[in-house]
Each structure stands twice: as structure tokens, then as C-alpha cells.
Motif scaffolding. Structure first.
Motif, PDB file in Angstrom:
ATOM      1  N   LEU A 106    -132.609  77.347  -4.701  1.00  6.91           N
ATOM      2  CA  LEU A 106    -132.323  75.880  -4.920  1.00  6.91           C
ATOM      3  C   LEU A 106    -133.548  75.262  -3.574  1.00  6.91           C
ATOM      4  CD1 LEU A 106    -128.577  74.946  -5.422  1.00  6.91           C
ATOM      5  CD2 LEU A 106    -130.750  74.643  -7.439  1.00  6.91           C
ATOM      6  N   ARG A 107    -133.238  76.236  -2.924  1.00  6.45           N
ATOM      7  CA  ARG A 107    -133.857  75.887  -1.127  1.00  6.45           C
ATOM      8  C   ARG A 107    -135.830  75.540  -1.984  1.00  6.45           C
ATOM      9  NH1 ARG A 107    -133.562  78.167   4.480  1.00  6.45           N
ATOM     10  NH2 ARG A 107    -135.171  77.475   5.469  1.00  6.45           N
ATOM     11  N   TRP A 108    -135.603  76.764  -2.302  1.00  4.39           N
ATOM     12  CA  TRP A 108    -137.023  76.995  -3.153  1.00  4.39           C
ATOM     13  C   TRP A 108    -137.798  76.111  -3.765  1.00  4.39           C
ATOM     14  CZ3 TRP A 108    -139.881  76.487  -7.629  1.00  4.39           C
ATOM     15  CH2 TRP A 108    -141.622  76.634  -7.438  1.00  4.39           C
ATOM     16  N   LEU A 109    -136.401  75.448  -4.651  1.00  6.99           N
ATOM     17  CA  LEU A 109    -137.006  74.115  -5.689  1.00  6.99           C
ATOM     18  C   LEU A 109    -137.094  72.811  -5.062  1.00  6.99           C
ATOM     19  CD1 LEU A 109    -137.269  73.799  -9.031  1.00  6.99           C
ATOM     20  CD2 LEU A 109    -135.238  73.352  -9.125  1.00  6.99           C
ATOM     21  N   LEU A 110    -136.598  72.751  -3.540  1.00  5.52           N
ATOM     22  CA  LEU A 110    -136.601  71.434  -3.031  1.00  5.52           C
ATOM     23  C   LEU A 110    -137.558  71.490  -2.089  1.00  5.52           C
ATOM     24  CD1 LEU A 110    -134.219  68.748  -2.776  1.00  5.52           C
ATOM     25  CD2 LEU A 110    -133.684  70.873  -0.514  1.00  5.52           C
ATOM     26  N   LEU A 130    -122.906  74.035  -6.763  1.00  8.53           N
ATOM     27  CA  LEU A 130    -124.360  73.459  -6.270  1.00  8.53           C
ATOM     28  C   LEU A 130    -124.027  72.216  -5.119  1.00  8.53           C
ATOM     29  CD1 LEU A 130    -125.300  71.072  -9.661  1.00  8.53           C
ATOM     30  CD2 LEU A 130    -126.826  73.307  -8.536  1.00  8.53           C
ATOM     31  N   PRO A 131    -125.035  73.665  -3.420  1.00 14.98           N
ATOM     32  CA  PRO A 131    -124.758  72.692  -2.666  1.00 14.98           C
ATOM     33  C   PRO A 131    -125.009  71.297  -2.196  1.00 14.98           C
ATOM     34  CG  PRO A 131    -126.257  73.825  -2.496  1.00 14.98           C
ATOM     35  CD  PRO A 131    -125.860  73.952  -4.472  1.00 14.98           C
ATOM     36  N   THR A 132    -124.077  70.424  -1.733  1.00 18.86           N
ATOM     37  CA  THR A 132    -123.763  69.238  -1.033  1.00 18.86           C
ATOM     38  C   THR A 132    -125.549  68.864  -0.523  1.00 18.86           C
ATOM     39  OG1 THR A 132    -121.858  69.058  -0.413  1.00 18.86           O
ATOM     40  CG2 THR A 132    -122.832  67.838   0.797  1.00 18.86           C
ATOM     41  N   TRP A 133    -125.706  70.310   0.195  1.00 17.05           N
ATOM     42  CA  TRP A 133    -127.243  69.929   1.246  1.00 17.05           C
ATOM     43  C   TRP A 133    -128.353  69.616   0.131  1.00 17.05           C
ATOM     44  CZ3 TRP A 133    -130.607  73.376  -1.173  1.00 17.05           C
ATOM     45  CH2 TRP A 133    -130.085  74.931  -0.391  1.00 17.05           C
ATOM     46  N   VAL A 172    -128.113  68.502  -2.815  1.00 18.56           N
ATOM     47  CA  VAL A 172    -127.676  67.480  -3.957  1.00 18.56           C
ATOM     48  C   VAL A 172    -127.664  65.734  -2.886  1.00 18.56           C
ATOM     49  CG1 VAL A 172    -125.944  65.927  -5.539  1.00 18.56           C
ATOM     50  CG2 VAL A 172    -125.694  68.149  -5.946  1.00 18.56           C
ATOM     51  N   GLU A 173    -127.119  66.171  -2.419  1.00 18.37           N
ATOM     52  CA  GLU A 173    -127.820  64.619  -1.242  1.00 18.37           C
ATOM     53  C   GLU A 173    -129.372  63.919  -0.979  1.00 18.37           C
ATOM     54  OE1 GLU A 173    -125.891  65.194   2.446  1.00 18.37           O
ATOM     55  OE2 GLU A 173    -123.900  64.814   1.367  1.00 18.37           O
ATOM     56  N   ALA A 174    -130.044  65.584  -1.126  1.00 16.49           N
ATOM     57  CA  ALA A 174    -132.105  65.504  -0.592  1.00 16.49           C
ATOM     58  C   ALA A 174    -131.950  64.895  -2.354  1.00 16.49           C
ATOM     59  CB  ALA A 174    -132.521  67.124  -0.950  1.00 16.49           C
ATOM     60  N   LEU A 218    -134.188  60.551  -4.961  1.00 14.91           N
ATOM     61  CA  LEU A 218    -133.939  59.496  -6.799  1.00 14.91           C
ATOM     62  C   LEU A 218    -134.312  57.867  -5.704  1.00 14.91           C
ATOM     63  CD1 LEU A 218    -133.537  60.214  -9.016  1.00 14.91           C
ATOM     64  CD2 LEU A 218    -131.675  59.582  -9.748  1.00 14.91           C
ATOM     65  N   LEU A 219    -133.530  57.999  -4.458  1.00 15.90           N
ATOM     66  CA  LEU A 219    -133.102  56.056  -4.081  1.00 15.90           C
ATOM     67  C   LEU A 219    -134.430  55.893  -3.440  1.00 15.90           C
ATOM     68  CD1 LEU A 219    -129.659  57.198  -2.834  1.00 15.90           C
ATOM     69  CD2 LEU A 219    -130.422  55.610  -4.934  1.00 15.90           C
ATOM     70  N   SER A 220    -135.382  56.356  -2.352  1.00 15.72           N
ATOM     71  CA  SER A 220    -136.324  56.678  -1.620  1.00 15.72           C
ATOM     72  C   SER A 220    -137.722  56.341  -2.595  1.00 15.72           C
ATOM     73  CB  SER A 220    -136.746  57.670  -0.767  1.00 15.72           C
ATOM     74  OG  SER A 220    -137.059  58.436  -1.641  1.00 15.72           O
TER      75      SER A 220
END
Length: 396
Positions: A107-111, A374-377, A379-381, A386-388
Motif C-alpha cells: 500500500l505504501r508503494w501504491l500510494l 486497510l490502515p487509516t493512513w 484510507v485518509e491519503a 479524491l476530495l482535492s
């Protein structure tokens, strides 16, 4: 007032038999190999999207620093005679199996790379994201007779994420692991130290510590049937001598196994161990598995290369063998089952798929701990993305 459709009993809520039979009970998926013996399904040649490394402290780095280079002994030289027990347990730093990493490193890589994915965010919304090892377990399920599994699934922004859950039986087995099994695990990693160098053209140095926190992971994209896949798996080494240096065609998987002395032992090896080697290497497109066969004293007495695409030939005429079509058809059926079952888009909601040998895959639904993965960090990122509003280029 009690909710409709339930009845009280033994102090707990039970679901009453639905009057309308169209309301199925919890869905399940059969695993009998005979049901999956059709033609081989479409599987897109895996392409590498990127990679990452984990260091000696298991810290993530978005580069190839942990990649090692295949450096086997000369083929015309003497038998290698590698001592796989050397350094055990003094020069051994095993990874802490109590730590629940889930999909975190992937997930870190994906982000970090979500903006560069071919096909854009829309492609990711239809994809299945997981570890290669989880897919390997699915491939071997129709033939597995001993170990069950549990896979947690959550849908978030359209993407289906799959993460393995350690079953109570597997945990008990791990905690009671006998010393000989721990030593065998070490020997497998030690073999890699005899066969790999830190730089292309270098020589292996097996005198150092065996630290299983260190890992090089390839991130791959593929498609099974109509299901796009993004998965990551650990890679043992790359072969600097191969004509095509295009990953994953240059990667090599290293394995150890006990020396075989009878046709029965070889047959057993082909039926069971080779199936797992095939599944693990076929998925990411790794062309060769190099095996070191060890004697009872722990010395490697021979090396043998098994090309991934030729492994099935060893069991093709064995009525108790395995069939790649069955493995891949079952995996495709499971992905279809998961995609149609995991309907709610909610990272805190977990659909838990469970399987024990001899039975079907069953499913139950859970919210939050202990199964949410799915970690909070993350999901939030992803939500922030999506919002920005899209960035406008700055005037030159």
C-alpha cells in the motif's frame, strides 16, 4: 420488540429460516478439482510496475537496494558442498512473525505511484490488490490436503483488497514449531547466500548474518480472465547473464529440498512441492527455479534447474498429479466469487473467506477489529486524493 426474521435461543440471536428461498444462506464456493478442469483461462503476461526493498530493520525503501544477483558455482566444477547449517543459530536474525504487516508495504508503494499507473485511477478502481503469496494459496487450494486458509477482503474506492489472516490452527502450529523446522527455514535462506552476490559479477559471501527482514519485492500487473490484478511478491535474485534483462524474465527463484533416492520420493516431490514452486513462480512470470538438494547432514550435494513452464511435464501422466488449468480456473472462480460477494464499499467492513481441506470456501462479514486491515493512513491519503481538486499547472 424482536427484529423480524430472528428468534431467541440459548441467549444469542439466531437467524430464522427465510420463508423466501431466494434469500440464499451465506454463499460458498466448492473446491473439488473436477469442477475446474476446463481449458486454461486467459492470463496476461505479468509486467513489472516497480519495486521496493525492506532493510535489516524491516523498514520500507522505494528502490532496489535489497536486490541480489545470481552467482552460481561453475557448472563444470566440483559438487558445491554448501554447508546450510553454517551460522545457525548465531548468525541468524529471523523476521518477527508476530508483527501483522498485512498489505502495508504494498500500500505504501501504491500510494507513492498511484498517479503513474497506466490506465489511471479508473484502472485501479476495477483491480484486485494483494500479495503474490495469497494468490499462490488460491492456485494450490484444489490439491491442498493439510492447511486451510483465511483471506480478508475489503472494497475501497472500487478496488478489492485481499489480505491473509493467520488461522488459529496455523498460529498454534507456528508457536509450536519444532527446532528442526526452524533450522530448515534457516537453511533455505542460507542457500540464497551461497548463490547470490551483492553486485553483478560479484562473488557470494556466505560468512555474514542471515537476516530474513531484508527483502526485495517486485510489484506486478496482470489479468486473470476479466479480473485486473496488481500484486507484489518477494524476489530472490536477478540473473545478470540472461539475454533479456527485462523484469520479471531475469528473476530466479531459489529453493532447497531433501535429496531424493527412490522413484516414490521423486513422485511425491513432483506432486506436492513442485506444484507450490510452479504456482509461486508462474504468477509473477519468473522463468526458473534453481533447487539445491541437501543431504541429511545439511550439505547441498546437487543443483537442478526447473524451468517454470516445464514443471507440469513431470506430472502430466500422473493420475494423482496436478493440473495448471485446474489451479488457474479455481483462482479465477474465487476472484469472481469475491468480486460478486464483496459489494459494500467500506474499508472498515471485512468479508472473511475461510477454507478447510475437504470443504467449500465459506464467507462471513465483520466490521473493524480484529479483521479490518486497510490502515487509516492509507484510507485518509486516498480519500484526500479524491476530495482535492486537480492541480493546475503553475504559470511559467
Amino acid at each position: 420488540m424482536e427484529p423480524r426474521g430472528t428468534k431467541r435461543g440459548a441467549g444469542k440471536m439466531e437467524v430464522a429460516e427465510p420463508r423466501n428461498k431466494l434469500l440464499h444462506p451465506s454463499p460458498s464456493l466448492p473446491t473439488d478439482p473436477a469442477l475446474y478442469s476446463g481449458p486454461f483461462p486467459f492470463y496476461r503476461r505479468p509486467s513489472e510496475l516497480g519495486c521496493f526493498s525492506l532493510d535489516a530493520q524491516r523498514q520500507y525503501h522505494g528502490d532496489a537496494r535489497a536486490l541480489r544477483y545470481y552467482s552460481p558455482p561453475p557448472t563444470n566444477g566440483p559438487v558445491p558442498n554448501f554447508d546450510l547449517r553454517d551460522g545457525y543459530p548465531d548468525r541468524y536474525q529471523p523476521w518477527d512473525e508476530e508483527v501483522r504487516e498485512g498489505l502495508d508495504h504494498l500500500l505504501r508503494w501504491l500510494l507513492e505511484h498511484r498517479g503513474q499507473l497506466e490506465g489511471g485511477p479508473g484502472w485501479l478502481a476495477g483491480a484486485i490488490v494483494t500479495w503474490r503469496g495469497h494468490l499462490t494459496k488460491l492456485l494450490t487450494t484444489p490439491y491442498e490436503q493439510q492447511e486451510g486458509w483465511q483471506l480478508a477482503a475489503s472494497r475501497f474506492q472500487g478496488t478489492l483488497y485481499l489480505s491473509e489472516v493467520e488461522t488459529p490452527a496455523a498460529r498454534a502450529q507456528r508457536l509450536a514449531r519444532p527446532p528442526i523446522l526452524r533450522e530448515l527455514m534457516y537453511m533455505g535462506h542460507k542457500f540464497e547466500h551461497y548463490m547470490c552476490a551483492d553486485k553483478p559479477g560479484g562473488s557470494p559471501d556466505p560468512s555474514g548474518e542471515v537476516n530474513t527482514n531484508v527483502a526485495f519485492c517486485s510489484v506486478l500487473r496482470s489479468r486473470l480472465g476479466s479480473y485486473p490484478l496488481l500484486f507484489s511478491g518477494e524476489v530472490d535474485c536477478t540473473d545478470p547473464q540472461v539475454p533479456s534483462t527485462q523484469s520479471p524474465a531475469c528473476y530466479v527463484e531459489l529453493k532447497t529440498s531433501k535429496e531424493m533416492h527412490s522413484p516414490g520420493q521423486w513422485r511425491n516431490f513432483y506432486r506436492h512441492k513442485l506444484l507450490k514452486w510452479w504456482a509461486q513462480s508462474f504468477l509473477p512470470g519468473v522463468p526458473n527455479v534453481v533447487a539445491g538438494f541437501r543431504n541429511p547432514e545439511g550439505f547441498v550435494c546437487s543443483l537442478k534447474t526447473f524451468p517454470t513452464m516445464e514443471m507440469f511435464e513431470y506430472v502430466r501422466n500422473d493420475r494423482d498429479g496436478w493440473n495448471p488449468s485446474v489451479c488457474m480456473n479455481f483462482c479465477a472462480a474465487f476472484l469472481s466469487f469475491a468480486q460478486s460477494t464483496v459489494v459494500e464499499d467500506d474499508p472498515r467492513l471485512v468479508y472473511l473467506f475461510s477454507w478447510e481441506p475437504g470443504g467449500p470456501v465459506t464467507m462471513s462479514v465483520h466490521r473493524d477489529a480484529p479483521y479490518a486491515f486497510l490502515p487509516t493512513w492509507y484510507v485518509e491519503a486516498m480519500t484526500q486524493d479524491l476530495l482535492s481538486p486537480p492541480k493546475t499547472p503553475s504559470p511559467k
